[in-house]
Write an enzyme that holds these catalytic residues in place. Structure first.
Site, PDB file in Angstrom:
ATOM      1  N   GLU A  53       0.823  -1.211   0.000  1.00 53.81           N
ATOM      2  CA  GLU A  53       0.000   0.000   0.000  1.00 53.81           C
ATOM      3  C   GLU A  53       0.856   1.259   0.000  1.00 53.81           C
ATOM      4  O   GLU A  53       1.808   1.390   0.779  1.00 53.81           O
ATOM      5  CB  GLU A  53      -0.904   0.055   1.234  1.00 53.81           C
ATOM      6  CG  GLU A  53      -1.743   1.343   1.261  1.00 53.81           C
ATOM      7  CD  GLU A  53      -2.460   1.597   2.573  1.00 53.81           C
ATOM      8  OE1 GLU A  53      -3.133   2.646   2.662  1.00 53.81           O
ATOM      9  OE2 GLU A  53      -2.356   0.780   3.491  1.00 53.81           O
ATOM     10  N   ASP A  89       9.043   6.297  15.287  1.00 52.58           N
ATOM     11  CA  ASP A  89       8.917   7.718  14.989  1.00 52.58           C
ATOM     12  C   ASP A  89       9.268   8.505  16.246  1.00 52.58           C
ATOM     13  O   ASP A  89       8.727   8.237  17.326  1.00 52.58           O
ATOM     14  CB  ASP A  89       7.486   8.029  14.538  1.00 52.58           C
ATOM     15  CG  ASP A  89       7.281   9.488  14.141  1.00 52.58           C
ATOM     16  OD1 ASP A  89       8.284  10.211  13.978  1.00 52.58           O
ATOM     17  OD2 ASP A  89       6.122   9.904  14.009  1.00 52.58           O
ATOM     18  N   ASP A 127       9.816  12.563  17.580  1.00 50.52           N
ATOM     19  CA  ASP A 127       9.547  13.945  17.202  1.00 50.52           C
ATOM     20  C   ASP A 127      10.044  14.879  18.293  1.00 50.52           C
ATOM     21  O   ASP A 127       9.791  14.650  19.482  1.00 50.52           O
ATOM     22  CB  ASP A 127       8.038  14.133  16.993  1.00 50.52           C
ATOM     23  CG  ASP A 127       7.702  15.399  16.227  1.00 50.52           C
ATOM     24  OD1 ASP A 127       8.269  16.462  16.545  1.00 50.52           O
ATOM     25  OD2 ASP A 127       6.864  15.330  15.307  1.00 50.52           O
TER      26      ASP A 127
END
Length: 447
Positions: free
Chosen positions: A61, A128, A130
């Protein structure tokens, strides 16, 4: 005149003055490394070997974010050429990569409700991180801000994740990517990692989740910071990062609020008062940190009975807690703060490397973990700068080569290949060869 026409007209265009989205058609046509992306995501299934899975890549995808924040999920492509054509045609402002499904995601409706169903079957293990999650630590800026002063927080996260994933879990095919603005993504691409269940992914993410948020201004830290070998390894790295980089760069102990925040980690009012009084006699974060460590160690020695005096019997447990407060401070400020939800689910989307951040214009470039401390987010190549290089005439590519090879993009792609792709390609080719040998060794049945 369109951007493409301006480029054809000659070197007069300064692309640093052109909107990011206006440049995306040129970027995808001339700068995006389509072949390298296809080689990675095909995992050897490119049709050149008899044991390849010809439909593998098409079951992956892709999600395109089109201009105007229009999300188009469940995109799929039969090969790298079709992906390249779609990028040039649709010019997404962002590309997200999802899992490989059991069927072509664009045809999912045909399978929903059937016995076969529609479900993810593999996906890279991803992380992830941040910088906005460190806003309570940073003194140089908040929210979308990033600079060389707060980059050490990201570099420390890269180092700890890389060491833990390799040494504690045995993964080898790992790469890190600058998010284009204020964070870092990590991709773990070993076959074993791609086949992990959601439960296994959650367990690995939890393993690295030492930092668990804050309560009343104090970081909640999981487990003991003394006993586990992985925590000891991380602390050894973080101690240097904290003392040599974060303290001087962020000037943590020259900010009154940060001073109070640090003191809150000490076990009792007496030691807090003692340190605060000593700080009145010195200036500078590094000097104040040394004073704090000295005061804590003196108190710990008194508590464990090493110093005879008012407490001859000692209190080893309190002494241990006193010393542990130093580790708590370092880990509270510098240990990686993961977005746990990104790592837990196989079907979570994550931005592709080599995207362009729509606000900064910076390319999401791979990072060599060996030189993570030296990486400078302020000097990352931008789409405008790259197109200026192409347009200057001084960056003419050799005959037959992709245009990006004559720009600063070449260094980013080289990092991707040297740190990750070349070794992965060798392993997947060896795996396909082993499958071929195993098939050849199977006895042929006579009918």
């Amino acid at each position: 005149m369109t951007v493409e026409q301006q480029t054809a007209a000659g070197p007069a265009t300064d692309f640093n003055n052109v909107g990011v989205q206006e440049m995306m058609k040129l970027y995808y046509s001339r700068l995006f490394p389509h072949q390298e992306m296809f080689k990675w995501l095909a995992y050897g299934n490119d049709g050149k070997h008899p044991k390849t899975d010809g439909g593998f890549f098409q079951r992956r995808e892709f999600c395109f974010t089109l201009d105007g924040d229009i999300f188009v999920r469940y995109q799929s492509f039969k090969d790298g050429g079709e992906l390249a054509a779609a990028l040039k045609d649709r010019c997404p402002s962002k590309i997200d990569i999802g899992p490989v499904y059991n069927v072509d995601p664009q045809r999912r409706a045909a399978y929903q409700g059937s016995g076969q169903g529609f479900a993810p079957v593999e996906r890279e293990l991803v992380f992830d991180i941040d910088l906005t999650d460190y806003d309570d630590v940073r003194t140089c800026g908040k929210e979308g801000h990033i600079c060389g002063k707060c980059w050490p927080l990201m570099a420390a996260a890269i180092k700890i994740l890389d060491a833990g994933l390799r040494q504690d879990f045995g993964f080898q095919h790992i790469f890190f990517v600058y998010s284009g603005r204020r964070g870092v993504h990590c991709w773990v691409c070993d076959e074993r990692a791609r086949k992990l269940t959601d439960e296994q992914r959650s367990a690995i993410a939890a393993y690295f989740a030492v930092y668990k948020g804050q309560e009343k201004g104090i970081a909640k830290l999981a487990t003991s910071l003394d006993d586990h070998p992985a925590i000891k390894r991380a602390y050894d790295l973080l101690q240097d990062a904290f003392e040599q980089r974060l303290l001087p760069e962020q000037r943590l102990l020259e900010d009154e609020q940060q001073c109070q925040n640090v003191l809150a980690y000490l076990p009792n009012d007496a030691i807090r008062s003692d340190v605060q009084q000593r700080w009145q006699r010195v200036h500078g974060s590094e000097q104040r940190w040394e004073v704090l460590k000295e005061a804590v160690e003196e108190e710990a020695k008194a508590l464990d009975g090493a110093r005879r005096g008012s407490r001859p019997s000692g209190d080893p447990r309190a002494a241990k807690a006193m010393r542990k407060s130093i580790k708590d401070i370092v880990c509270a400020y510098a240990y990686p703060r993961l977005d746990m939800e990104v790592s837990k689910k196989m079907n979570h989307l994550l931005k592709a490397p080599f995207c362009v951040h729509p606000k900064t214009g910076k390319v999401c470039v791979p990072i060599d973990p060996d030189v993570a401390w030296e990486f400078d987010p302020d000097t990352v190549c931008t789409v405008g700068g790259l197109l200026n290089q192409l347009n200057s005439g001084s960056a003419a590519a050799a005959q037959g080569e992709e245009p990006w090879r004559a720009t600063d993009m070449a260094a980013a792609v080289d990092t991707f290949r040297v740190c990750f792709l070349d070794a992965l390609q060798q392993e997947v080719k060896a795996g396909l060869a082993e499958k071929a040998r195993a098939a050849a060794a199977q006895p042929t049945l006579a009918w």
